[in-house]
Design a protein around this motif. Structure first.
Motif, short mmCIF file in Angstrom:
data_model
loop_
_atom_site.label_atom_id
_atom_site.label_comp_id
_atom_site.label_asym_id
_atom_site.label_seq_id
_atom_site.Cartn_x
_atom_site.Cartn_y
_atom_site.Cartn_z
N ARG A 241 36.52 45.00 42.17
CA ARG A 241 36.91 46.00 41.48
C ARG A 241 37.44 47.34 42.52
O ARG A 241 38.51 47.94 41.84
N GLU A 242 37.09 47.32 43.54
CA GLU A 242 37.56 48.60 44.53
C GLU A 242 38.82 48.10 44.94
O GLU A 242 39.80 49.02 45.05
N GLU B 129 42.97 54.25 39.51
CA GLU B 129 41.45 54.33 38.92
C GLU B 129 41.23 54.22 37.30
O GLU B 129 40.11 53.64 37.19
N ASP C 78 31.95 44.10 44.03
CA ASP C 78 32.16 45.32 44.21
C ASP C 78 33.87 45.43 44.94
O ASP C 78 34.51 46.27 44.54
N GLU C 79 33.93 44.39 45.73
CA GLU C 79 35.25 44.30 46.60
C GLU C 79 36.25 44.00 45.67
O GLU C 79 37.64 44.65 45.91
#
Length: 215
Positions: free
Chosen positions: A140-141, A148, A137-138
């Motif tokens: 992608r974030e 976005e 996730d890190e």
């Protein structure tokens, strides 16, 4: 089997570029090639600074503007991106793993070349492909925090993680920086063990060299 991959871009005759494979010999590289101490960041240095330094500089991109300047990066899954100006007077090379991409190494390289971005050509060399590049996730974030729309470069997998598309993410950042003439992409260093080194496939591995030079 091809020892050197030649970029499929309409570069001027003054520009020499290529990317090595596992079969390449050192003698195929251009004279004057100096390496960076790559740190997965976004720092860009001029080729002249490399020549003047007594040791490899901590940086992940290099630019050149004088005859004989050679810009090169080493990769084994990360994305090498080569640049040249349409008038054949400036060149650059960037090492773009996910950290460097997220930190802005491509945008910084475009800016350092001091050319109207629309007058640049960019070539994406061999890197790991989306089906084989699993991230958390890190990662992608880090991209979503910048734009976005970067979400399109990630596909969820059955393990609750993401498959990241370095090629798509790089194209997005280049277009955002004003570069429209983008070539290359489509390889997979992880899957093609005959041609490429891959850090994810084998931590104890070599590196390919992607270079662009002014003759």
């Amino acid at each position: 089997m091809t020892a050197i991959i030649t970029p499929d871009w309409p570069a001027p005759a003054s520009v020499l570029a290529g990317s090595t494979t596992r079969d390449s010999e050192t003698g195929l590289l251009p004279e004057g090639l100096l390496t960076l101490n790559q740190v997965h960041g976004a720092v860009v240095v001029p080729a002249a600074a490399l020549r003047d330094a007594n040791e490899a500089l901590d940086a992940d991109a290099v630019t050149g503007q004088a005859p004989g300047d050679v810009c090169a990066v080493r990769t084994a899954d990360c994305l090498p991106v080569l640049f040249c100006s349409m008038d054949g007077k400036r060149v650059g090379a960037a090492h773009a793993g996910w950290r460097g991409l997220a930190a802005g190494v491509l945008e910084n390289t475009v800016q350092a070349m001091d050319v109207v971005p629309g007058n640049l050509l960019a070539w994406l060399g061999p890197a790991i492909s989306q089906p084989n590049f699993e991230v958390g996730d890190e990662v992608r974030e880090a991209f979503l925090a910048h734009d976005e729309e970067a979400g399109a470069g990630f596909v969820p997998n059955e393990r609750g993680r993401w498959q990241a598309d370095l090629y798509a993410l790089a194209r997005q950042r280049l277009v955002g920086a004003g570069v429209e003439a983008i070539y290359g992409g489509g390889w997979c260093t992880y899957a093609d063990s005959e041609r490429f080194y891959s850090y994810r496939r084998s931590r104890d591995t070599g590196r390919m060299v992607s270079f662009v030079a002014l003759k």
